[in-house]
Design a protein around this motif. Sequence first.
Motif, PDB file in Angstrom:
ATOM      1  N   SER A  39       0.850  -1.188   0.000  1.00 43.58           N
ATOM      2  CA  SER A  39       0.000   0.000   0.000  1.00 43.58           C
ATOM      3  C   SER A  39       0.891   1.245   0.000  1.00 43.58           C
ATOM      4  O   SER A  39       2.116   1.140   0.179  1.00 43.58           O
ATOM      5  CB  SER A  39      -0.889   0.007   1.252  1.00 43.58           C
ATOM      6  N   ASP A  40       0.298   2.410  -0.190  1.00 48.18           N
ATOM      7  CA  ASP A  40       1.080   3.644  -0.137  1.00 48.18           C
ATOM      8  C   ASP A  40       1.769   3.779   1.212  1.00 48.18           C
ATOM      9  O   ASP A  40       2.937   4.162   1.298  1.00 48.18           O
ATOM     10  CB  ASP A  40       0.176   4.867  -0.378  1.00 48.18           C
ATOM     11  N   GLU A  41       1.041   3.431   2.278  1.00 51.79           N
ATOM     12  CA  GLU A  41       1.596   3.531   3.625  1.00 51.79           C
ATOM     13  C   GLU A  41       2.810   2.622   3.774  1.00 51.79           C
ATOM     14  O   GLU A  41       3.806   2.992   4.398  1.00 51.79           O
ATOM     15  CB  GLU A  41       0.527   3.146   4.649  1.00 51.79           C
ATOM     16  N   PRO A  54      10.832  -2.132   3.292  1.00 52.66           N
ATOM     17  CA  PRO A  54       9.957  -3.276   3.010  1.00 52.66           C
ATOM     18  C   PRO A  54       9.584  -4.138   4.214  1.00 52.66           C
ATOM     19  O   PRO A  54       8.464  -4.628   4.301  1.00 52.66           O
ATOM     20  CB  PRO A  54      10.767  -4.084   1.990  1.00 52.66           C
ATOM     21  N   TYR A  55      10.508  -4.310   5.146  1.00 52.70           N
ATOM     22  CA  TYR A  55      10.227  -5.199   6.277  1.00 52.70           C
ATOM     23  C   TYR A  55       9.385  -4.532   7.363  1.00 52.70           C
ATOM     24  O   TYR A  55       8.999  -5.190   8.343  1.00 52.70           O
ATOM     25  CB  TYR A  55      11.530  -5.741   6.877  1.00 52.70           C
ATOM     26  N   TRP A  56       9.081  -3.264   7.182  1.00 53.95           N
ATOM     27  CA  TRP A  56       8.273  -2.556   8.185  1.00 53.95           C
ATOM     28  C   TRP A  56       6.944  -3.259   8.405  1.00 53.95           C
ATOM     29  O   TRP A  56       6.502  -3.451   9.544  1.00 53.95           O
ATOM     30  CB  TRP A  56       8.023  -1.116   7.738  1.00 53.95           C
ATOM     31  N   ARG A  57       6.290  -3.688   7.316  1.00 46.79           N
ATOM     32  CA  ARG A  57       4.961  -4.286   7.484  1.00 46.79           C
ATOM     33  C   ARG A  57       5.027  -5.649   8.167  1.00 46.79           C
ATOM     34  O   ARG A  57       4.064  -6.064   8.825  1.00 46.79           O
ATOM     35  CB  ARG A  57       4.243  -4.379   6.141  1.00 46.79           C
ATOM     36  N   TYR A  58       6.143  -6.341   8.039  1.00 46.63           N
ATOM     37  CA  TYR A  58       6.273  -7.636   8.720  1.00 46.63           C
ATOM     38  C   TYR A  58       6.567  -7.443  10.199  1.00 46.63           C
ATOM     39  O   TYR A  58       5.998  -8.140  11.053  1.00 46.63           O
ATOM     40  CB  TYR A  58       7.360  -8.473   8.049  1.00 46.63           C
ATOM     41  N   ARG A  66       9.824  15.861  -1.979  1.00 46.62           N
ATOM     42  CA  ARG A  66      10.372  14.761  -2.774  1.00 46.62           C
ATOM     43  C   ARG A  66      10.230  13.396  -2.099  1.00 46.62           C
ATOM     44  O   ARG A  66      10.692  12.382  -2.618  1.00 46.62           O
ATOM     45  CB  ARG A  66      11.850  15.038  -3.088  1.00 46.62           C
ATOM     46  N   GLY A  67       9.616  13.380  -0.933  1.00 42.71           N
ATOM     47  CA  GLY A  67       9.394  12.104  -0.256  1.00 42.71           C
ATOM     48  C   GLY A  67      10.623  11.499   0.380  1.00 42.71           C
ATOM     49  O   GLY A  67      10.710  10.272   0.546  1.00 42.71           O
ATOM     50  N   VAL A  68      11.602  12.326   0.747  1.00 44.19           N
ATOM     51  CA  VAL A  68      12.821  11.837   1.392  1.00 44.19           C
ATOM     52  C   VAL A  68      12.642  11.895   2.910  1.00 44.19           C
ATOM     53  O   VAL A  68      12.457  12.971   3.479  1.00 44.19           O
ATOM     54  CB  VAL A  68      14.055  12.663   0.977  1.00 44.19           C
ATOM     55  N   SER A  69      12.700  10.752   3.565  1.00 47.52           N
ATOM     56  CA  SER A  69      12.545  10.695   5.021  1.00 47.52           C
ATOM     57  C   SER A  69      13.899  10.852   5.705  1.00 47.52           C
ATOM     58  O   SER A  69      14.947  10.564   5.122  1.00 47.52           O
ATOM     59  CB  SER A  69      11.923   9.364   5.438  1.00 47.52           C
ATOM     60  N   THR A  70      13.847  11.303   6.947  1.00 45.31           N
ATOM     61  CA  THR A  70      15.056  11.486   7.738  1.00 45.31           C
ATOM     62  C   THR A  70      14.861  10.869   9.119  1.00 45.31           C
ATOM     63  O   THR A  70      13.810  11.043   9.736  1.00 45.31           O
ATOM     64  CB  THR A  70      15.403  12.980   7.907  1.00 45.31           C
ATOM     65  N   ARG A  98       6.331   7.768   7.474  1.00 47.77           N
ATOM     66  CA  ARG A  98       6.009   7.791   6.056  1.00 47.77           C
ATOM     67  C   ARG A  98       6.975   8.732   5.330  1.00 47.77           C
ATOM     68  O   ARG A  98       7.741   9.468   5.953  1.00 47.77           O
ATOM     69  CB  ARG A  98       4.566   8.226   5.839  1.00 47.77           C
ATOM     70  N   ALA A  99       6.917   8.701   4.017  1.00 45.94           N
ATOM     71  CA  ALA A  99       7.879   9.442   3.198  1.00 45.94           C
ATOM     72  C   ALA A  99       7.814  10.942   3.467  1.00 45.94           C
ATOM     73  O   ALA A  99       6.737  11.516   3.657  1.00 45.94           O
ATOM     74  CB  ALA A  99       7.610   9.173   1.718  1.00 45.94           C
TER      75      ALA A  99
END
Length: 512
Positions: A78-80, A86-90, A312-316, A371-372
């Motif tokens: 999902s967008d979230e 990738p492993y966040w949802r697991y 730009r969707g860059v997280s910190t 999130r981004a």
Amino acid sequence: MFETAELGRSISKKEFEAEVQDLRTELLGIQQDLRQCDFPVVIVMAGVDGAGKGTTVNSLNEWMDSRWIDNNAYVRHSDEESERPPYWRYWRDLPPKGKLGIFLSSWYSSPLLDNVYGTITKAEYDEKLDRIKAFEKTLADDGALILKFWMHLGKDEQKKRLKKLEKDELQSWRVNESDWNHWRLYDQFIDSAERLIMRTSKGHAPWSIVEGVDPRYASLTVAKQIRDAIVRHIELRKTQKEALAQLKAKQASEPEVDAGKANKDAPVEPLPYPTVLSSLDMSQKAEKAAYKTELKALQGRLNMLSRKASERGVSTVLVFEGSDAAGKGGNIRRITTALDARSYKVLPFAAPNDDERAHHYLWRFWRHMSRAGRMTIFDRSWYGRVLVERCEGFAREDEWRRAYGEIVDFEDQIVDHGTVLLKFWIHIDPDEQLARFKAREVTPWKQWKLTDEDWRNREKWALYEEAVNDLVEKTSTSNAPWTLVEGNDKKFARLKVLRSVCDALEARLAKK
């Protein structure tokens, strides 16, 4: 591998019903025993399309108490989810201690499909499988029971199963063009699956290949293996706890240092050898006038960069660790002053609560990955495992020693996702800490910050310095290096931190 498996095994309806009656009773009893245990059960269901994964999971939920089972099935991100590693949802969905978690289309699906369709190289496939091995070992080392089932069908049998489902008005929805594409690529799937199983079937997370021609046989086989594995693991954990209790009893019989009220006048004993902290030039200062000018300039620069990062969707992710009274809070405030309050979150961490203790120690940090485009600031972090938990004896030596590798893997995933990760150790020397403690004692609005625990930690200065030296050596990587900040002068420290954040954001945005 699959050629040597015994195919076509089945069980009559009469035998099935006779076995299920006793099995259900056993499973429900074991499930109640599990609720009192200090480990979760992670069950991975994978295999050939149409081999009965869903049917088997439905049977498990029917035969056991579904209130104590977490069922997780995954499709496209999902967008979230796609805005996080990738492993966040697991990690988010991992069951707590005492529960079962069933995972369909789990962390194996994307690597397998990518390899079958040729979107990744064999080396990249192996790299993804190695990450899976590290993930599962991290869970198993913490006590989790991991069971993995590959539900198998031969190519001809799979074709029959898909056609049968298509003809069933109530189940035709289960078959789509993707299933038929996978059937056409059956040989590639089997080759990829054999490599996957061989590389990831380990003693702590073994694969079981289950013939799926007969749904009754498959469901019974999986349920029995789950029953037997949980019983064995309960006994194993009991033995381990008894051994640990004996060790603690032995340690308790040894003379102890008085753990009463801290001695505020006790001198700090330095380590007899140099460390990464002792090599810092603690005399560095920033002049007051120059500080004010540069502070405003850096905060303005940070504001502009953070806006671009958000667009730009860059997280910190910023991590702040340091000695008591080193100025972590002051540094964080100089950062947040420059930001839009909607674009960041500051997360202070102390001792874990009951929900957090029921999971792996990294779980509470994974779930806070933002999130981004947002900035997440950790005031103390996952490094507690190799700092306070190590120095205060809250973690066993084997636990904190393996944590270095777990942390490096965690941080690699954050950075590989494109997140800017900065780690700051704010350092002050013992004399400066004592001066700040004394100042807090007489400053009404700062007295709450000073506790007996701070004084006791000060008595363990050498122990903590040794731990810091180890963590820098073992976790300062090219992906996530430590920034050591000379903090005796607060102004100098704040400018260095702000400058580091701005430089890192600027470099990251230049790549976008």
